[in-house]
Design an enzyme around this catalytic site. Structure first.
Site, short mmCIF file in Angstrom:
data_model
loop_
_atom_site.label_atom_id
_atom_site.label_comp_id
_atom_site.label_asym_id
_atom_site.label_seq_id
_atom_site.Cartn_x
_atom_site.Cartn_y
_atom_site.Cartn_z
N ARG A 1 0.83 -1.20 0.00
CA ARG A 1 0.00 0.00 0.00
C ARG A 1 0.87 1.25 0.00
O ARG A 1 2.01 1.25 0.45
CB ARG A 1 -0.92 0.03 1.22
CG ARG A 1 -0.18 0.09 2.57
CD ARG A 1 -0.19 1.49 3.17
NE ARG A 1 0.59 1.57 4.40
CZ ARG A 1 1.80 2.06 4.47
NH1 ARG A 1 2.42 2.47 3.39
NH2 ARG A 1 2.44 2.15 5.64
N SER B 1 -2.71 10.86 5.78
CA SER B 1 -1.95 10.16 6.81
C SER B 1 -0.52 10.67 6.89
O SER B 1 0.05 10.81 7.98
CB SER B 1 -1.96 8.65 6.52
OG SER B 1 -1.29 7.94 7.53
N LYS C 1 1.31 12.59 10.13
CA LYS C 1 2.58 12.13 10.68
C LYS C 1 3.59 13.26 10.73
O LYS C 1 4.33 13.41 11.71
CB LYS C 1 3.12 10.96 9.86
CG LYS C 1 4.29 10.25 10.51
CD LYS C 1 4.52 8.88 9.91
CE LYS C 1 5.53 8.09 10.72
NZ LYS C 1 5.69 6.71 10.21
N LYS D 1 5.67 -4.63 21.48
CA LYS D 1 5.26 -3.34 22.01
C LYS D 1 4.42 -3.56 23.27
O LYS D 1 3.86 -4.64 23.48
CB LYS D 1 4.44 -2.58 20.96
CG LYS D 1 5.25 -2.10 19.77
CD LYS D 1 4.39 -1.26 18.84
CE LYS D 1 5.18 -0.73 17.66
NZ LYS D 1 4.36 0.14 16.78
N GLU E 1 8.88 0.39 3.83
CA GLU E 1 8.76 -0.32 5.10
C GLU E 1 8.22 -1.72 4.81
O GLU E 1 7.19 -1.86 4.16
CB GLU E 1 7.82 0.39 6.07
CG GLU E 1 7.72 -0.35 7.40
CD GLU E 1 6.65 0.19 8.32
OE1 GLU E 1 6.96 0.53 9.46
OE2 GLU E 1 5.47 0.26 7.88
N ALA F 1 -3.19 -8.00 14.85
CA ALA F 1 -2.93 -6.60 14.52
C ALA F 1 -4.13 -5.95 13.83
O ALA F 1 -4.43 -4.78 14.07
CB ALA F 1 -1.69 -6.51 13.61
#
Length: 214
Positions: free
Chosen positions: A54, A60, A64, A123, A150, A162
């Site tokens: 994506r 977005s 950020k 996390k 990424e 997730a």
């Protein structure tokens, strides 16, 4: 050479950013498919279940940049946002995650910028995945440039967790009740244990198959 848009004015620059990062997604996607095919040829086994890719939306990206105190310019997008292009690789087993990461690292045209292992070091929310920020060359008609991508590598079970966590955080706008957060953490531990048991089971099946062939 780091990617630099030919101009920093309006729609044309954003189209150029989209072109370069879409090209980066295709490059990484093709590499992963070839590696998966090669692994099937050599070992008769596919480590990759499926691949998703994506491009981050302009909204977005702007959020950020603002979060980190940067102006919303094309130059800042390219310089400070490493996940404009994102690839998610879904595997069956945790061992596949590290196998794929190693294969990507061994590609001589991929530069590893950053690695974060949220499997060994999850996390606080319970999130587990293996993240790589890589740089890959893109060959345009008049020049060679580079773009960052990424890469998230996770098991099917981790991806399920997730996805659910993302939906819950979206529903509660990031402020889910404590009991729900605690339940998510517990589910993350259960999923990790399940992944470990499934890996152990798969290893036993492989060993049994090898013994039968002897």
């Amino acid at each position: 050479m780091e990617f630099k848009p030919s101009s920093d004015s309006g729609v044309d620059s954003w189209k150029e950013v989209t072109l370069v990062y879409n090209s980066a997604l295709k490059e990484i996607g093709t590499k992963l498919e070839i590696l998966n095919d090669e692994f099937q040829h050599v070992h008769r086994y596919n480590p990759i279940e499926h691949i998703k890719s994506r491009l981050k939306s302009p909204e977005s990206i702007v959020r950020k940049l603002k979060k980190h105190g940067y102006e919303s310019t094309i130059e800042n997008m390219v310089k400070h946002v490493n996940d404009i292009a994102g690839v998610r690789v879904i595997c069956s087993f945790t061992s596949d995650i590290y196998r794929i990461a190693e294969m990507l690292t061994n590609q001589n045209d991929i530069k590893i910028i950053c690695v974060k292992d949220y499997i060994k070091n999850p996390k606080p929310s319970g999130y587990r995945s293996y993240h790589m920020i890589v740089s890959i060359p893109i060959f345009l008609s008049d020049r060679k440039t580079e773009a960052t991508v990424e890469i998230q590598i996770r098991t099917v079970a981790m991806d399920f967790w997730a996805s659910l966590e993302h939906k819950i955080n979206y529903k509660f706008e990031g402020k889910a009740p404590v009991f729900i957060k605690n339940e998510l953490i517990e589910c993350s531990k259960i999923i990790y244990e399940l992944d470990e048991r499934m890996l152990s089971l798969n290893d036993q099946v492989l060993l049994y198959s090898q013994l039968k062939e002897v």
